[in-house]
Design a protein around this motif. Structure first.
Motif, short mmCIF file in Angstrom:
data_model
loop_
_atom_site.label_atom_id
_atom_site.label_comp_id
_atom_site.label_asym_id
_atom_site.label_seq_id
_atom_site.Cartn_x
_atom_site.Cartn_y
_atom_site.Cartn_z
N ASN A 185 -127.22 -42.21 -1.12
CA ASN A 185 -127.24 -41.36 -0.67
C ASN A 185 -126.88 -40.91 1.28
O ASN A 185 -126.67 -40.36 1.80
CB ASN A 185 -129.35 -40.68 -0.61
N ASN A 186 -127.66 -41.82 2.15
CA ASN A 186 -127.09 -41.45 3.50
C ASN A 186 -126.45 -43.43 3.48
O ASN A 186 -126.69 -42.95 4.96
CB ASN A 186 -128.56 -41.49 3.83
N GLY A 187 -125.29 -43.41 2.92
CA GLY A 187 -124.89 -44.64 3.36
C GLY A 187 -123.98 -45.63 2.94
O GLY A 187 -123.58 -44.83 1.27
N THR A 215 -139.68 -43.92 13.86
CA THR A 215 -139.00 -44.69 12.83
C THR A 215 -137.90 -44.39 12.03
O THR A 215 -138.91 -43.82 11.14
CB THR A 215 -139.55 -46.18 13.06
N VAL A 216 -136.98 -44.12 11.37
CA VAL A 216 -135.95 -44.05 10.68
C VAL A 216 -135.72 -45.76 9.42
O VAL A 216 -135.63 -46.49 10.54
CB VAL A 216 -134.97 -43.58 10.41
N ASN A 217 -135.81 -45.91 8.08
CA ASN A 217 -135.45 -46.63 7.45
C ASN A 217 -134.01 -47.17 6.67
O ASN A 217 -133.86 -45.75 6.50
CB ASN A 217 -136.74 -47.34 6.49
N TYR A 218 -133.00 -48.15 7.28
CA TYR A 218 -132.08 -47.98 6.86
C TYR A 218 -132.56 -47.93 4.87
O TYR A 218 -133.47 -49.11 4.22
CB TYR A 218 -131.40 -49.14 6.77
N PRO A 219 -131.15 -47.22 3.87
CA PRO A 219 -131.65 -47.93 2.64
C PRO A 219 -130.83 -49.23 2.37
O PRO A 219 -131.34 -49.37 0.99
CB PRO A 219 -129.77 -47.19 2.14
N PHE A 220 -130.86 -50.12 3.01
CA PHE A 220 -130.50 -51.46 2.34
C PHE A 220 -130.77 -52.22 4.01
O PHE A 220 -130.17 -51.84 5.39
CB PHE A 220 -128.71 -51.90 2.01
N THR A 221 -130.70 -53.68 3.62
CA THR A 221 -130.88 -54.64 5.29
C THR A 221 -129.08 -54.64 5.77
O THR A 221 -128.46 -55.15 4.50
CB THR A 221 -131.25 -56.71 3.92
N MET A 222 -129.64 -54.27 6.90
CA MET A 222 -127.63 -54.91 7.16
C MET A 222 -127.63 -56.31 7.90
O MET A 222 -128.51 -56.95 8.61
CB MET A 222 -127.71 -54.25 8.52
N ARG A 253 -122.63 -49.44 6.60
CA ARG A 253 -123.35 -48.22 7.98
C ARG A 253 -124.06 -47.01 7.03
O ARG A 253 -124.09 -47.00 5.75
CB ARG A 253 -121.54 -47.23 7.86
N CYS A 254 -124.76 -46.79 7.11
CA CYS A 254 -126.32 -45.55 7.31
C CYS A 254 -126.16 -44.59 8.10
O CYS A 254 -125.88 -45.28 9.70
CB CYS A 254 -127.01 -46.25 6.40
N PHE A 255 -126.89 -43.58 7.44
CA PHE A 255 -126.68 -42.34 8.72
C PHE A 255 -128.05 -41.48 7.65
O PHE A 255 -127.76 -41.72 6.94
CB PHE A 255 -125.43 -41.70 8.94
N GLY A 256 -128.12 -40.45 8.74
CA GLY A 256 -128.80 -39.38 8.88
C GLY A 256 -129.84 -38.64 10.01
O GLY A 256 -128.89 -38.76 11.03
N SER A 257 -130.24 -37.61 10.01
CA SER A 257 -131.28 -37.46 10.11
C SER A 257 -132.31 -36.68 10.51
O SER A 257 -133.11 -36.92 9.22
CB SER A 257 -130.09 -35.63 10.38
#
Length: 454
Positions: free
Chosen positions: A362-364, A396-403, A377-381
């Motif tokens: 959804n965001n990456g 704190t914002v969480n990524y949709p996957f582990t970098m 890459r992931c992103f959001g607002s």
């Protein structure tokens, strides 16, 4: 999506090279499920309203800024006669083929609008047309024949009638690539055994010699055919009946037919031969083909027509044997629809091309090559609120996957926020990042964040 104004900038360099804009184009086609793509304004602006500043906004993959003389009512734009609405558009996608249409919708019918398109780099005008809104209160400007390609452009919409209220604007464009190597370079050399230097370097036709691949011969097609005819035939040295030093008949059975049991035949299979491999005392079978050709086995007595070739049909078989018993007495040569050689070549090519897989969220998104992630890459607002003068807050914002590997984090404050002092990131790890915001006075700001592998 990835943001970049530089079409030459790449996120990965080695034997594989894709521009950031190419990823935007790939993502757009994945999301849309089609090469025809739309930007809908103000629907796809942040918060679904026209912005109140001339700062660039990322809208559905493209960078757009808005300026001109008008009244911004957030959901609509109101213009008087002679006032203009200017969009500076950087498509920011590759492979971007061309613009298709620009559709402008007004609140009422019969409003006169002029649309002008100029190159942003030098101001050269490449389109100008005046239309009245009609039908569904729309003016549709058709750009297909102008082939306006990937480049920053200025779109100027001028009202020719007073009290013109614009409710919707839609940009439609085509992402179809003209040359696929604009996305993936060197694809051919990724196939094992295929070398760029394997092209012919020298040769001779008749008494005409050439030593370079690009040598131009002044022979017509008929002259060339006449030259070949002089050396064609047995002992000519042309070796047209050989492949890799082997005569063509060595490959004939492999190319032309498959050997099948009786139980494996289907109606419509074209039989070109048979093999008599056994007999059963007291049992008989007669197999007729659509052509009239036949074979017959009665005990140990075998007979057949002069030829045995034609389409198989199970209803033409007369037998006192079971299917397995017929299998023990005959096999059949069935003509192939697709030569096995071509199947083998296709498999070899696809087995040796580097596999590229794009995983979307959804965001990456992440790109995997040969089972290894080469870019993520992931992103959001997020909306952040401070209290008191020069107050700070964090979230704190969480990524949709582990970098994995090294990562780079960036963030930006909402455009046009005069109270904003600054923002920063800290406590970054593979699963989340903490964002910090500071404002001169209490209030809320929309903060955009982005994380990518480097």
């Amino acid at each position: 999506m990835v943001i970049s104004k530089d079409p030459k900038e790449s996120f990965y360099k080695d034997d594989f090279d894709i521009s950031r804009e190419a990823i935007n184009g790939i993502m757009a086609m994945i999301i849309a499920g089609d090469s025809i793509y739309n930007i809908k304004l103000p629907e796809q602006y942040p918060h679904s309203i026209f912005p109140n500043s001339d700062n660039e906004e990322l809208v559905n993959g493209s960078l757009i800024s808005l300026s001109g003389q008008f009244i911004n009512n957030n959901q609509t734009i109101l213009m008087d006669a002679g006032e203009e609405l200017i969009f500076n558009v950087n498509p920011n996608m590759e492979p971007f083929k061309k613009w298709c249409i620009i559709k402008v919708k007004t609140s009422v019918i019969n409003k006169s609008l002029n649309l002008s398109i100029k190159k942003a780099i030098d101001g050269t005008e490449i389109f100008n047309q005046t239309l009245n809104t009609s039908g569904d209160n729309e003016a549709i400007f058709d750009l297909n024949e102008y082939n306006i390609e990937l480049e920053p452009i200025l779109i100027n919409i001028t009202a020719n009638t007073s009290n013109t209220e614009i409710t919707n604007i839609i940009f439609t464009y085509d992402l179809t690539p003209d040359e696929t190597d604009k996305i993936f370079k060197g694809l051919a050399t990724a196939i094992q055994g295929l070398k760029a230097d394997s092209a012919i370097q020298s040769g001779k036709i008749g008494d005409i010699s050439f030593t370079k691949q690009d040598t131009e011969l002044s022979l017509s097609a008929q002259q060339l055919l006449n030259v070949i005819k002089t050396v064609d035939g047995v002992s000519s040295g042309l070796d047209s009946e050989y492949l890799g030093g082997q005569r063509y008949d060595k490959f004939a059975s492999r190319i032309q037919s498959d050997t099948k049991k009786f139980s494996e035949l289907h109606n419509g299979d074209y039989i070109v031969g048979y093999n008599h491999i056994g007999s059963i005392s007291g049992k008989f079978v007669t197999i007729n083909l659509g052509s009239g050709d036949w074979i017959s086995l009665d005990g140990y007595d075998f007979s057949s027509s002069e030829n045995f070739e034609g389409a198989f049909n199970g209803s033409y078989v007369s037998s006192g044997m079971s299917t397995s018993e017929i299998d023990s007495c005959f096999t059949f040569e069935v003509q192939r629809q697709t030569p096995q050689d071509l199947i083998d070549v296709k498999k070899e090519i696809f087995d040796n091309i580097d596999k590229i897989k794009i995983e979307t969220y959804n965001n990456g998104f992440r790109i995997k090559k040969n089972g290894v992630y080469i870019y993520s890459r992931c992103f959001g607002s997020v909306e952040m609120t401070t209290t008191g003068s020069n107050g700070s807050t964090y979230t704190t914002v969480n990524y949709p996957f582990t970098m994995t590997g090294s990562i780079r984090v960036s963030m930006a404050n909402a455009m046009g926020d005069p109270l904003n002092v600054g923002a920063s990131t800290d406590q970054t790890d593979v699963d989340s990042v903490r964002l910090t915001l500071k404002r001169v006075s209490a209030g809320s700001s929309s903060v955009r964040w982005s994380v990518e592998s480097i």
